[in-house]
Each structure stands twice: as C-alpha cells, then as structure tokens.
Design a protein around this motif. Structure first.
Motif, PDB file in Angstrom:
ATOM      1  N   ASP A  41       0.830  -1.204   0.000  1.00  0.00           N
ATOM      2  CA  ASP A  41       0.000   0.000   0.000  1.00  0.00           C
ATOM      3  C   ASP A  41       0.866   1.255   0.000  1.00  0.00           C
ATOM      4  OD1 ASP A  41      -2.190  -1.664   0.091  1.00  0.00           O
ATOM      5  OD2 ASP A  41      -2.598  -1.346   2.223  1.00  0.00           O
ATOM      6  N   THR A  84       2.590   3.891   4.899  1.00  0.00           N
ATOM      7  CA  THR A  84       2.944   2.527   5.302  1.00  0.00           C
ATOM      8  C   THR A  84       2.744   2.340   6.799  1.00  0.00           C
ATOM      9  OG1 THR A  84       4.527   2.322   3.504  1.00  0.00           O
ATOM     10  CG2 THR A  84       4.799   0.822   5.346  1.00  0.00           C
ATOM     11  N   ALA A  87      -1.006   2.243   7.422  1.00  0.00           N
ATOM     12  CA  ALA A  87      -1.587   1.006   6.893  1.00  0.00           C
ATOM     13  C   ALA A  87      -1.183  -0.199   7.743  1.00  0.00           C
ATOM     14  CB  ALA A  87      -1.149   0.796   5.443  1.00  0.00           C
TER      15      ALA A  87
END
Length: 149
Positions: A41, A84, A87
C-alpha cells in the motif's frame, strides 16, 4: 535489580511499543502478511505521490528538471513512509480483530458442543430422545421411539 520495561499506551503488558496494539494473539505469519500488505500500500501511494509531486513541480511551478525530480523523490518517500505506518496499524488491527472473532467462535462452538454432550449423557427419564445420524436436533413430540405411547 529490576529490568526496565517499555511503557505501553493501552495498558496491555505485551503490546507493540510503537503503536500500542496487543500482539499476543497474532502469529508471526499474520504479522508478516500485515507488514507485506502495508508495504505494498505504501509503495503504491508513495509512487503516485512522487509522480504527482514531480509533475506538478515541473509543470505548474516551472522548476528545473533536477529540482522536480528531487521534489518528487522527497514527496514520494515521505508520503509512502507515513502511509505505510498507518496502513500497518490498520492491517494489524484487522488481523487482531479477525483472530479474536475466530477464537471466540471456536470457544463458543466448543462450549456448545460440550453442553450438547452433557445434555445427552446426563439426561433424566422425563427427557425425550433425540434423533440420530445428524438429526440430533429433531425431537419426537410423542416419544414413539421409546415406546411411551
């Protein structure tokens, strides 16, 4: 001499000190899968942010190509890193929630299974017999299987 412990944010003794999420219920495979998904992601968001940052810097702000490349790299790196980290927290929370739901479902099914075993092993004479072959939930209303008619 006592060993120092890391402070936790949610009161759990075994939580990740970076984000306060409890990790005792997660396996290493679940943590690794969450980390890989968060990295993918972050890579996508960072690449897109870097491209847009460089493009806008070069076209809209009319900066030189080298400055636009530097701007795109910095923008993409920072956006990718921040996304990051966020996520990873989200994926670890989802994995922890799914692990909790699975553990609760398994414990409730095993407790209902034990209750069902107790029901059939400790029955008294006033209870009716249940079915067999997968039909244990069906009860004979008139108790014809025991000959009480």
């Amino acid at each position: 001499m006592t060993t120092p412990t890391l402070p936790t944010t949610r009161g759990s003794s075994s939580s990740d000190p970076r984000n306060g999420l409890p990790l005792e219920a997660l396996t290493m495979d679940q943590i690794g899968a969450a980390n890989r998904a968060a990295q993918m992601d972050g890579l996508g968001v960072g690449g897109l942010a870097g491209f847009l940052g460089g493009f806008l810097s070069h076209r809209l702000f009319r900066q030189s190509r080298n400055v636009a490349l530097l701007s795109g790299l910095l923008t993409g790196s920072l956006a990718g890193y921040i996304f990051t980290q966020t996520a990873l927290k989200v994926h670890l929370a989802k994995a922890s929630a799914s692990s909790t739901v699975l553990r609760d479902a398994l414990s409730s099914s095993s407790s209902s299974e034990l209750e069902g075993r107790r029901q059939w092993t400790n029955h008294d004479d006033n209870e009716r017999e249940g079915g067999v072959g997968g039909l244990e939930g069906l009860h004979d209303k008139y108790a014809t299987t025991r000959g009480d008619h």
